[in-house]
Design a protein around this motif. Structure first.
Motif, PDB file in Angstrom:
ATOM      1  N   TRP A  89       0.818  -1.215   0.000  1.00  0.00           N
ATOM      2  CA  TRP A  89       0.000   0.000   0.000  1.00  0.00           C
ATOM      3  C   TRP A  89       0.848   1.259   0.000  1.00  0.00           C
ATOM      4  N   ASP A  90       2.086   1.175   0.520  1.00  0.00           N
ATOM      5  CA  ASP A  90       2.963   2.346   0.500  1.00  0.00           C
ATOM      6  C   ASP A  90       3.403   2.682  -0.922  1.00  0.00           C
ATOM      7  N   ASP A  92       1.662   1.820  -3.661  1.00  0.00           N
ATOM      8  CA  ASP A  92       0.483   2.123  -4.479  1.00  0.00           C
ATOM      9  C   ASP A  92      -0.742   2.155  -3.571  1.00  0.00           C
ATOM     10  N   ARG A  93      -1.151   3.351  -3.179  1.00  0.00           N
ATOM     11  CA  ARG A  93      -2.287   3.472  -2.257  1.00  0.00           C
ATOM     12  C   ARG A  93      -3.607   3.067  -2.898  1.00  0.00           C
ATOM     13  N   ASP A  94      -3.643   2.924  -4.214  1.00  0.00           N
ATOM     14  CA  ASP A  94      -4.819   2.456  -4.940  1.00  0.00           C
ATOM     15  C   ASP A  94      -4.584   1.053  -5.500  1.00  0.00           C
ATOM     16  N   TRP A  95      -3.820   0.247  -4.788  1.00  0.00           N
ATOM     17  CA  TRP A  95      -3.414  -1.064  -5.269  1.00  0.00           C
ATOM     18  C   TRP A  95      -4.586  -1.902  -5.769  1.00  0.00           C
TER      19      TRP A  95
END
Length: 180
Positions: A89-90, A92-95
């Motif tokens: 998540w760090d 890619d916060r929109d993973w």
């Protein structure tokens, strides 16, 4: 390959107790999103509507994340299950949105269906223990208070309703299908 069963959608009851009505509206919107994505290929599920990068596949994975987060993590205090637990998540916060293009339609539906089934068990457990006033294990980041099951159900209805509106536009852009 077998043809998956068509999603059956049931209208919420016109007269029922509050908990039954809330859960029925949530199920209605869950099924609406399933209907909007049925029969599409992986390429169609990954097709955005410019200028947005949002896709129908991303919506399926996003709502699955919300089901696991709100009903499992927030309501009952459980750690997030896979595939969410090991996502970076760090980086890619929109993973959940960006990784959906790499998932097959079957995988996206499996992830959503498993999240919904677990959420239904979580809702049933909370209703049995405290009804709609059942309080969450996790505090709100903004107010430092617990959420009621009622609040979470209404929030999830709103979440699905908003994304079903997105799905209307995306599906029409993919193959021209409109309506319910």
């Amino acid at each position: 390959m077998t043809t998956p069963a068509r999603t059956e959608r049931t209208d919420p009851p016109l007269a029922a107790d509050e908990a039954t009505t809330l859960v029925a509206f949530l199920d209605y919107h869950r099924d609406t999103l399933r209907l909007k994505t049925e029969g599409l290929t992986a390429e169609q599920l990954a097709q955005p509507l410019a200028p947005s990068t949002l896709t129908l596949g991303a919506l399926l994975k996003h709502v699955a994340l919300n089901e696991a987060s709100w009903f499992g993590e927030v309501l009952h205090g459980r750690p997030m299950p896979e595939p969410w637990a090991s996502a970076d998540w760090d980086a890619d916060r929109d993973w959940e949105m960006t990784s959906a293009r790499d998932d097959s339609p079957e995988e996206l539906r499996r992830i959503m269906d498993e999240s919904v089934e677990q959420a239904r068990r979580d809702i049933d457990a909370a209703l049995a223990e405290g009804g709609l006033e059942f309080r969450s294990a996790t505090l709100s980041r903004k107010e430092g208070q617990t959420f009621s099951l009622r609040w979470i159900l209404l929030h999830m209805i709103e979440e699905y309703a908003r994304h079903n509106g997105h799905a209307d536009f995306l599906r029409e852009a993919v193959d021209g299908v409109t309506g319910e």
